[in-house]
Design an enzyme around this catalytic site. Sequence first.
Site, PDB file in Angstrom:
ATOM      1  N   THR A   1      61.754  40.560  32.940  1.00 13.71           N
ATOM      2  CA  THR A   1      60.593  40.010  32.237  1.00 13.71           C
ATOM      3  C   THR A   1      60.969  39.611  30.811  1.00 13.71           C
ATOM      4  O   THR A   1      61.902  40.174  30.230  1.00 13.71           O
ATOM      5  CB  THR A   1      59.463  41.077  32.203  1.00 13.71           C
ATOM      6  OG1 THR A   1      58.509  40.716  31.205  1.00 13.71           O
ATOM      7  CG2 THR A   1      59.998  42.448  31.836  1.00 13.71           C
ATOM      8  N   ASP A   2      60.216  38.671  30.254  1.00 14.17           N
ATOM      9  CA  ASP A   2      60.448  38.299  28.851  1.00 14.17           C
ATOM     10  C   ASP A   2      60.079  39.437  27.900  1.00 14.17           C
ATOM     11  O   ASP A   2      60.448  39.419  26.733  1.00 14.17           O
ATOM     12  CB  ASP A   2      59.671  37.022  28.477  1.00 14.17           C
ATOM     13  CG  ASP A   2      58.155  37.156  28.603  1.00 14.17           C
ATOM     14  OD1 ASP A   2      57.671  38.202  29.088  1.00 14.17           O
ATOM     15  OD2 ASP A   2      57.451  36.203  28.205  1.00 14.17           O
ATOM     16  N   GLU A   3      59.350  40.444  28.426  1.00 15.06           N
ATOM     17  CA  GLU A   3      58.924  41.543  27.544  1.00 15.06           C
ATOM     18  C   GLU A   3      60.094  42.386  27.054  1.00 15.06           C
ATOM     19  O   GLU A   3      59.952  43.148  26.096  1.00 15.06           O
ATOM     20  CB  GLU A   3      57.862  42.405  28.251  1.00 15.06           C
ATOM     21  CG  GLU A   3      56.659  41.561  28.632  1.00 15.06           C
ATOM     22  CD  GLU A   3      55.429  42.350  29.049  1.00 15.06           C
ATOM     23  OE1 GLU A   3      55.257  43.493  28.617  1.00 15.06           O
ATOM     24  OE2 GLU A   3      54.624  41.782  29.811  1.00 15.06           O
TER      25      GLU A   3
ATOM     26  N   TYR B   1      56.807  50.357  29.537  1.00 18.50           N
ATOM     27  CA  TYR B   1      57.097  49.395  30.611  1.00 18.50           C
ATOM     28  C   TYR B   1      58.290  48.510  30.234  1.00 18.50           C
ATOM     29  O   TYR B   1      59.270  48.429  30.973  1.00 18.50           O
ATOM     30  CB  TYR B   1      55.859  48.518  30.902  1.00 18.50           C
ATOM     31  CG  TYR B   1      56.190  47.251  31.661  1.00 18.50           C
ATOM     32  CD1 TYR B   1      56.617  47.315  32.988  1.00 18.50           C
ATOM     33  CD2 TYR B   1      56.111  45.993  31.054  1.00 18.50           C
ATOM     34  CE1 TYR B   1      56.949  46.151  33.695  1.00 18.50           C
ATOM     35  CE2 TYR B   1      56.439  44.838  31.751  1.00 18.50           C
ATOM     36  CZ  TYR B   1      56.849  44.920  33.064  1.00 18.50           C
ATOM     37  OH  TYR B   1      57.189  43.772  33.757  1.00 18.50           O
TER      38      TYR B   1
ATOM     39  N   LYS C   1      62.184  48.166  31.799  1.00 16.80           N
ATOM     40  CA  LYS C   1      62.755  46.919  32.349  1.00 16.80           C
ATOM     41  C   LYS C   1      64.036  46.546  31.598  1.00 16.80           C
ATOM     42  O   LYS C   1      65.016  46.084  32.196  1.00 16.80           O
ATOM     43  CB  LYS C   1      61.734  45.777  32.269  1.00 16.80           C
ATOM     44  CG  LYS C   1      60.489  45.959  33.115  1.00 16.80           C
ATOM     45  CD  LYS C   1      60.755  45.972  34.611  1.00 16.80           C
ATOM     46  CE  LYS C   1      61.140  44.614  35.156  1.00 16.80           C
ATOM     47  NZ  LYS C   1      61.275  44.660  36.650  1.00 16.80           N
TER      48      LYS C   1
ATOM     49  N   LEU D   1      45.124  40.682  32.911  1.00 12.94           N
ATOM     50  CA  LEU D   1      44.142  39.902  32.140  1.00 12.94           C
ATOM     51  C   LEU D   1      43.366  38.871  32.964  1.00 12.94           C
ATOM     52  O   LEU D   1      42.124  38.916  33.011  1.00 12.94           O
ATOM     53  CB  LEU D   1      44.837  39.183  30.965  1.00 12.94           C
ATOM     54  CG  LEU D   1      43.881  38.300  30.143  1.00 12.94           C
ATOM     55  CD1 LEU D   1      43.043  39.115  29.179  1.00 12.94           C
ATOM     56  CD2 LEU D   1      44.632  37.215  29.379  1.00 12.94           C
TER      57      LEU D   1
ATOM     58  N   PRO E   1      36.533  42.744  28.398  1.00 12.26           N
ATOM     59  CA  PRO E   1      37.120  43.508  27.282  1.00 12.26           C
ATOM     60  C   PRO E   1      38.370  42.840  26.700  1.00 12.26           C
ATOM     61  O   PRO E   1      39.440  42.873  27.292  1.00 12.26           O
ATOM     62  CB  PRO E   1      37.496  44.842  27.946  1.00 12.26           C
ATOM     63  CG  PRO E   1      37.735  44.492  29.386  1.00 12.26           C
ATOM     64  CD  PRO E   1      36.921  43.293  29.717  1.00 12.26           C
TER      65      PRO E   1
HETATM   66  P1  NAD Z   1      52.875  44.351  41.052  1.00 16.27           P
HETATM   67  O1  NAD Z   1      52.518  45.596  40.316  1.00 16.27           O
HETATM   68  O2  NAD Z   1      51.785  43.424  41.478  1.00 16.27           O
HETATM   69  O3  NAD Z   1      53.699  44.732  42.377  1.00 16.27           O
HETATM   70  C1  NAD Z   1      54.697  45.702  42.379  1.00 16.27           C
HETATM   71  C2  NAD Z   1      55.024  46.037  43.826  1.00 16.27           C
HETATM   72  O4  NAD Z   1      56.090  46.980  43.841  1.00 16.27           O
HETATM   73  C3  NAD Z   1      53.863  46.690  44.600  1.00 16.27           C
HETATM   74  O5  NAD Z   1      53.743  46.100  45.875  1.00 16.27           O
HETATM   75  C4  NAD Z   1      54.268  48.149  44.715  1.00 16.27           C
HETATM   76  O6  NAD Z   1      53.757  48.785  45.886  1.00 16.27           O
HETATM   77  C5  NAD Z   1      55.781  48.032  44.739  1.00 16.27           C
HETATM   78  N1  NAD Z   1      56.447  49.258  44.269  1.00 16.27           N
HETATM   79  C6  NAD Z   1      56.193  49.961  43.141  1.00 16.27           C
HETATM   80  N2  NAD Z   1      57.013  51.018  43.060  1.00 16.27           N
HETATM   81  C7  NAD Z   1      57.808  50.995  44.167  1.00 16.27           C
HETATM   82  C8  NAD Z   1      58.858  51.811  44.635  1.00 16.27           C
HETATM   83  N3  NAD Z   1      59.264  52.895  43.956  1.00 16.27           N
HETATM   84  N4  NAD Z   1      59.472  51.455  45.793  1.00 16.27           N
HETATM   85  C9  NAD Z   1      59.082  50.362  46.489  1.00 16.27           C
HETATM   86  N5  NAD Z   1      58.068  49.565  46.094  1.00 16.27           N
HETATM   87  C10 NAD Z   1      57.451  49.870  44.938  1.00 16.27           C
HETATM   88  O7  NAD Z   1      53.943  43.615  40.143  1.00 16.27           O
HETATM   89  P2  NAD Z   1      54.192  42.056  39.898  1.00 16.27           P
HETATM   90  O8  NAD Z   1      53.301  41.589  38.820  1.00 16.27           O
HETATM   91  O9  NAD Z   1      54.219  41.362  41.202  1.00 16.27           O
HETATM   92  O10 NAD Z   1      55.672  42.111  39.295  1.00 16.27           O
HETATM   93  C11 NAD Z   1      56.802  42.083  40.156  1.00 16.27           C
HETATM   94  C12 NAD Z   1      58.057  42.134  39.311  1.00 16.27           C
HETATM   95  O11 NAD Z   1      58.079  41.027  38.416  1.00 16.27           O
HETATM   96  C13 NAD Z   1      58.166  43.385  38.433  1.00 16.27           C
HETATM   97  O12 NAD Z   1      59.491  43.820  38.456  1.00 16.27           O
HETATM   98  C14 NAD Z   1      57.758  42.906  37.047  1.00 16.27           C
HETATM   99  O13 NAD Z   1      58.416  43.655  36.065  1.00 16.27           O
HETATM  100  C15 NAD Z   1      58.256  41.471  37.076  1.00 16.27           C
HETATM  101  N6  NAD Z   1      57.522  40.503  36.231  1.00 16.27           N
HETATM  102  C16 NAD Z   1      56.172  40.399  36.303  1.00 16.27           C
HETATM  103  C17 NAD Z   1      55.518  39.431  35.553  1.00 16.27           C
HETATM  104  C18 NAD Z   1      54.020  39.249  35.643  1.00 16.27           C
HETATM  105  O14 NAD Z   1      53.457  38.426  34.905  1.00 16.27           O
HETATM  106  N7  NAD Z   1      53.325  39.921  36.527  1.00 16.27           N
HETATM  107  C19 NAD Z   1      56.247  38.587  34.712  1.00 16.27           C
HETATM  108  C20 NAD Z   1      57.645  38.730  34.664  1.00 16.27           C
HETATM  109  C21 NAD Z   1      58.266  39.683  35.439  1.00 16.27           C
HETATM  110  P1  TYD Z   2      48.425  41.765  30.799  1.00 15.21           P
HETATM  111  O1  TYD Z   2      47.842  40.889  31.876  1.00 15.21           O
HETATM  112  O2  TYD Z   2      48.274  43.233  30.920  1.00 15.21           O
HETATM  113  O3  TYD Z   2      49.950  41.330  30.680  1.00 15.21           O
HETATM  114  P2  TYD Z   2      51.070  41.775  29.568  1.00 15.21           P
HETATM  115  O4  TYD Z   2      50.533  42.821  28.710  1.00 15.21           O
HETATM  116  O5  TYD Z   2      52.178  42.268  30.432  1.00 15.21           O
HETATM  117  O6  TYD Z   2      51.384  40.518  28.838  1.00 15.21           O
HETATM  118  O7  TYD Z   2      47.795  41.334  29.411  1.00 15.21           O
HETATM  119  C1  TYD Z   2      47.918  40.013  28.913  1.00 15.21           C
HETATM  120  C2  TYD Z   2      47.294  39.991  27.524  1.00 15.21           C
HETATM  121  O8  TYD Z   2      45.888  40.229  27.642  1.00 15.21           O
HETATM  122  C3  TYD Z   2      47.826  41.067  26.596  1.00 15.21           C
HETATM  123  O9  TYD Z   2      47.914  40.525  25.277  1.00 15.21           O
HETATM  124  C4  TYD Z   2      46.759  42.148  26.627  1.00 15.21           C
HETATM  125  C5  TYD Z   2      45.487  41.361  26.860  1.00 15.21           C
HETATM  126  N1  TYD Z   2      44.421  42.059  27.616  1.00 15.21           N
HETATM  127  C6  TYD Z   2      43.124  42.145  27.097  1.00 15.21           C
HETATM  128  O10 TYD Z   2      42.833  41.640  25.997  1.00 15.21           O
HETATM  129  N2  TYD Z   2      42.173  42.797  27.839  1.00 15.21           N
HETATM  130  C7  TYD Z   2      42.439  43.365  29.034  1.00 15.21           C
HETATM  131  O11 TYD Z   2      41.522  43.987  29.644  1.00 15.21           O
HETATM  132  C8  TYD Z   2      43.768  43.258  29.570  1.00 15.21           C
HETATM  133  C9  TYD Z   2      44.123  43.869  30.894  1.00 15.21           C
HETATM  134  C10 TYD Z   2      44.727  42.591  28.821  1.00 15.21           C
END
Ligand code: NAD
Ligand code: TYD
Length: 346
Positions: free
Chosen positions: A131-133, A159, A163, A199, A214
Amino acid sequence: MEDKKTIIVTGGAGFIGSNFVYYMLKKYPFYRIVCLDALTYAGNLSTLKKAIKDHPDNFRFVKGDIRDAELVESLFVEEKPDIVVNFAAESHVDRSILDPQAFLQTNIMGPQVLMDACKKHNVERYHQVSTDEVYGDLPLDRPDLFFTENTNLHASSPYSASKASADLVVMAYHRTYGLPVSISRCSNNYGPYHFPEKLIPLMIINALNDKPLPVYGDGLNVRDWLYVEDHCKAIDMIIHGDCNGEVFNVGGHNEMANIDIVKLILKELGKPESLITFVEDRKGHDRRYAIDPSKIKRELGWEPETKFENGIVKTIQWYLDHKDWWEEIISGEYKNYYDKMYGEKK
Ligand code: NAD
Ligand code: TYD
């Protein structure tokens, strides 16, 4: 002749992983896709029911934890994967602030177990979905600054620290053991099957239910949003490209302040802005994320296809059309999380 591959996709019952499963099954109908997922609160087997039904011969779901070395070993023996793509993670920053332990365990130890198996079984590529985080944040008053692949790792939340740690372990396996690896660091994704705690889905669902929206702090925090399918396309290109040992940033230069996204959702749904409630800020809240995607564009020819104005409308429509999917989630254990998380915020 078509080059048949077996790909293990971990975390494929979650948001991005499930989109990736569907993307790959459509694009490579001759591949075998094996999903390993522990079905934590964020994993949902109903998300994969179409894959299970429509692809009985080349899709398999296995319930299991990526930290379970014995199970991972037996899966590798059975399936002989060519590629492993690791999406499995604890992914929500707010939950990592409430309780960091599971984040460090799954997000760091999980990749280690998977990479040990990849090493033993001579897997062609281990791809870590990062992730970019991991880069921390950028100031709002320096719009000229972007994260590049050379930006220092500087994580803010448990988190992102987990990562970033995983990324270091992945590169250590590459250097020490010569394991073929790649890493993608993508910006915030949005689209179908996004878990309601994040969000965009949270705001859509609360607006539909006429509940308060919120917004943390002043609502001016900036995220760089990418439609999930464009992320899937980037990973597809990286795992099929000559990318051993490489890190790629993935993003579409689509920076938006949270408050503007929330207002846009309300407008699309015809709901009043009076639903917006400013609440206590997230601890350590990253101010701005912004990706420089020039490396993946230049080296792999990746371009995002979905513009935000279209992607957000498609996404809102998806939530309108799939109420059964999210209503089931928000009526379960999620309710306790929501009450704990938002009940404590003023
Ligand atoms: P998510 O929380 O929707 O899904 C995570 C999945 O992993 C779930 O199906 C969960 O059951 C499974 N899981 C969790 N722990 C596990 C374990 N110990 N063994 C097997 N399975 C397990 O997450 P997401 O948003 O789909 O993100 C997927 C990946 O992409 C993550 O690694 C996250 O760091 C990365 N990522 C997410 C975003 C985003 O915007 N959501 C952006 C960049 C990178
Ligand atoms: P989120 O979807 O949790 O992604 P990330 O924190 O990984 O970027 O949140 C996106 C942005 O929205 C972040 O700046 C936090 C904000 N946010 C709110 O303002 N209210 C909310 O209820 C949530 C879940 C996030």
